[in-house]
Scaffold this motif. Sequence first.
Motif, PDB file in Angstrom:
ATOM      1  N   PHE A  65       0.834  -1.195   0.000  1.00 21.03           N
ATOM      2  CA  PHE A  65       0.000   0.000   0.000  1.00 21.03           C
ATOM      3  C   PHE A  65       0.869   1.245   0.000  1.00 21.03           C
ATOM      4  CE2 PHE A  65      -2.057   3.399   2.418  1.00 21.03           C
ATOM      5  CZ  PHE A  65      -3.178   3.593   1.650  1.00 21.03           C
ATOM      6  N   SER A  66       0.487   2.231  -0.783  1.00 21.30           N
ATOM      7  CA  SER A  66       1.139   3.534  -0.788  1.00 21.30           C
ATOM      8  C   SER A  66       0.102   4.588  -1.136  1.00 21.30           C
ATOM      9  CB  SER A  66       2.272   3.570  -1.808  1.00 21.30           C
ATOM     10  OG  SER A  66       2.784   4.882  -1.894  1.00 21.30           O
ATOM     11  N   ASP A 126      -2.436   3.815  -8.086  1.00 16.65           N
ATOM     12  CA  ASP A 126      -3.431   2.806  -7.717  1.00 16.65           C
ATOM     13  C   ASP A 126      -3.342   2.410  -6.247  1.00 16.65           C
ATOM     14  OD1 ASP A 126      -4.313   2.742 -10.321  1.00 16.65           O
ATOM     15  OD2 ASP A 126      -2.896   1.173 -10.893  1.00 16.65           O
ATOM     16  N   TYR A 127      -2.713   3.251  -5.454  1.00 13.07           N
ATOM     17  CA  TYR A 127      -2.482   2.986  -4.027  1.00 13.07           C
ATOM     18  C   TYR A 127      -1.634   1.744  -3.810  1.00 13.07           C
ATOM     19  CZ  TYR A 127      -6.112   6.440  -3.448  1.00 13.07           C
ATOM     20  OH  TYR A 127      -6.846   7.584  -3.520  1.00 13.07           O
ATOM     21  N   ARG A 128      -0.856   1.374  -4.786  1.00  8.88           N
ATOM     22  CA  ARG A 128       0.054   0.229  -4.699  1.00  8.88           C
ATOM     23  C   ARG A 128       1.393   0.631  -5.284  1.00  8.88           C
ATOM     24  NH1 ARG A 128      -0.904  -4.541  -1.973  1.00  8.88           N
ATOM     25  NH2 ARG A 128      -3.114  -4.640  -1.663  1.00  8.88           N
ATOM     26  N   LYS A 129       2.457   0.100  -4.700  1.00 12.81           N
ATOM     27  CA  LYS A 129       3.769   0.263  -5.311  1.00 12.81           C
ATOM     28  C   LYS A 129       4.548  -1.027  -5.140  1.00 12.81           C
ATOM     29  CE  LYS A 129       6.340   2.474  -1.546  1.00 12.81           C
ATOM     30  NZ  LYS A 129       7.081   3.672  -1.184  1.00 12.81           N
ATOM     31  N   PRO A 130       5.505  -1.279  -6.041  1.00 15.69           N
ATOM     32  CA  PRO A 130       6.269  -2.526  -5.931  1.00 15.69           C
ATOM     33  C   PRO A 130       6.989  -2.610  -4.588  1.00 15.69           C
ATOM     34  CG  PRO A 130       6.687  -1.449  -8.033  1.00 15.69           C
ATOM     35  CD  PRO A 130       5.889  -0.501  -7.208  1.00 15.69           C
ATOM     36  N   ILE A 131       7.059  -3.803  -4.054  1.00 17.30           N
ATOM     37  CA  ILE A 131       7.591  -4.009  -2.715  1.00 17.30           C
ATOM     38  C   ILE A 131       9.067  -3.626  -2.625  1.00 17.30           C
ATOM     39  CG2 ILE A 131       8.276  -6.412  -3.001  1.00 17.30           C
ATOM     40  CD1 ILE A 131       7.052  -6.984  -0.324  1.00 17.30           C
ATOM     41  N   HIS A 132       9.803  -3.752  -3.725  1.00 12.81           N
ATOM     42  CA  HIS A 132      11.232  -3.465  -3.674  1.00 12.81           C
ATOM     43  C   HIS A 132      11.536  -1.972  -3.666  1.00 12.81           C
ATOM     44  CE1 HIS A 132      10.495  -2.995  -7.921  1.00 12.81           C
ATOM     45  NE2 HIS A 132      11.730  -2.581  -8.126  1.00 12.81           N
ATOM     46  N   ARG A 147       2.502  -8.699   5.119  1.00 13.90           N
ATOM     47  CA  ARG A 147       1.418  -9.673   5.038  1.00 13.90           C
ATOM     48  C   ARG A 147       0.054  -9.089   5.373  1.00 13.90           C
ATOM     49  NH1 ARG A 147       3.639 -15.545   6.182  1.00 13.90           N
ATOM     50  NH2 ARG A 147       5.748 -15.204   5.559  1.00 13.90           N
ATOM     51  N   GLU A 148       0.030  -7.938   5.996  1.00 13.61           N
ATOM     52  CA  GLU A 148      -1.260  -7.314   6.341  1.00 13.61           C
ATOM     53  C   GLU A 148      -1.406  -5.993   5.614  1.00 13.61           C
ATOM     54  OE1 GLU A 148      -1.042  -7.074  10.581  1.00 13.61           O
ATOM     55  OE2 GLU A 148      -2.166  -8.918  10.812  1.00 13.61           O
ATOM     56  N   ASN A 149      -2.583  -5.781   5.062  1.00 10.43           N
ATOM     57  CA  ASN A 149      -2.894  -4.515   4.418  1.00 10.43           C
ATOM     58  C   ASN A 149      -3.516  -3.584   5.449  1.00 10.43           C
ATOM     59  OD1 ASN A 149      -2.099  -5.106   1.731  1.00 10.43           O
ATOM     60  ND2 ASN A 149      -3.908  -6.383   1.520  1.00 10.43           N
ATOM     61  N   PRO A 150      -3.550  -2.272   5.149  1.00 10.52           N
ATOM     62  CA  PRO A 150      -4.234  -1.366   6.060  1.00 10.52           C
ATOM     63  C   PRO A 150      -5.708  -1.715   6.203  1.00 10.52           C
ATOM     64  CG  PRO A 150      -2.947  -0.149   4.443  1.00 10.52           C
ATOM     65  CD  PRO A 150      -2.915  -1.577   4.042  1.00 10.52           C
ATOM     66  N   LYS A 151      -6.311  -1.282   7.263  1.00 11.18           N
ATOM     67  CA  LYS A 151      -7.719  -1.587   7.523  1.00 11.18           C
ATOM     68  C   LYS A 151      -8.580  -0.998   6.398  1.00 11.18           C
ATOM     69  CE  LYS A 151     -10.791  -1.608  11.454  1.00 11.18           C
ATOM     70  NZ  LYS A 151     -11.010  -1.138  12.812  1.00 11.18           N
ATOM     71  N   TYR A 152      -9.585  -1.742   5.957  1.00 15.84           N
ATOM     72  CA  TYR A 152     -10.525  -1.367   4.903  1.00 15.84           C
ATOM     73  C   TYR A 152      -9.897  -1.237   3.533  1.00 15.84           C
ATOM     74  CZ  TYR A 152     -13.152  -0.130   9.055  1.00 15.84           C
ATOM     75  OH  TYR A 152     -13.751  -0.170  10.267  1.00 15.84           O
ATOM     76  N   PHE A 153      -8.728  -1.851   3.295  1.00 16.13           N
ATOM     77  CA  PHE A 153      -8.103  -1.769   1.975  1.00 16.13           C
ATOM     78  C   PHE A 153      -8.147  -3.121   1.303  1.00 16.13           C
ATOM     79  CE2 PHE A 153      -4.391  -1.835  -0.881  1.00 16.13           C
ATOM     80  CZ  PHE A 153      -4.775  -0.815  -1.708  1.00 16.13           C
TER      81      PHE A 153
END
Length: 114
Positions: free
Chosen positions: A85-86, A91-97, A108-114
């Motif tokens: 999450f970003s 798209d509120y996503r970015k590559p983990i690296h 392993r856990e996303n923010p609440k309500y995402f």
Amino acid sequence: MLPSLVRSGGYIWKFTPHVTSTQRVNLRKRSEQVDANIDQIYRGLIQQTGDKKMGDKTGYPKIDHLKFDMPRFNQMSSRDKYTTFSKHSRDYRKPIHRVPKWTKLSFRENPKYF
């Protein structure tokens, strides 16, 4: 003659836009090792108490959270495995690296309500 990139601004940070296959393999190995360690700690605590069976809570909140609440690596979707999450990304996503010290963090856990 066109100026080279070095002449234009010096050192350029170079990184791939996506997680490479080598990075994916190493991430998979680390995550599987984490899952195995959680299982070993859980089994050891269950055997130590003696009166509890496999599948029961140990009484240690952090271990119980890791064992029962967090998803295992093979249960996660590839979107959750390799992106995070970003709030600044499109798209509120970015590559983990792209996250600093991404090999040391758990995603392993996303923010609440995402």
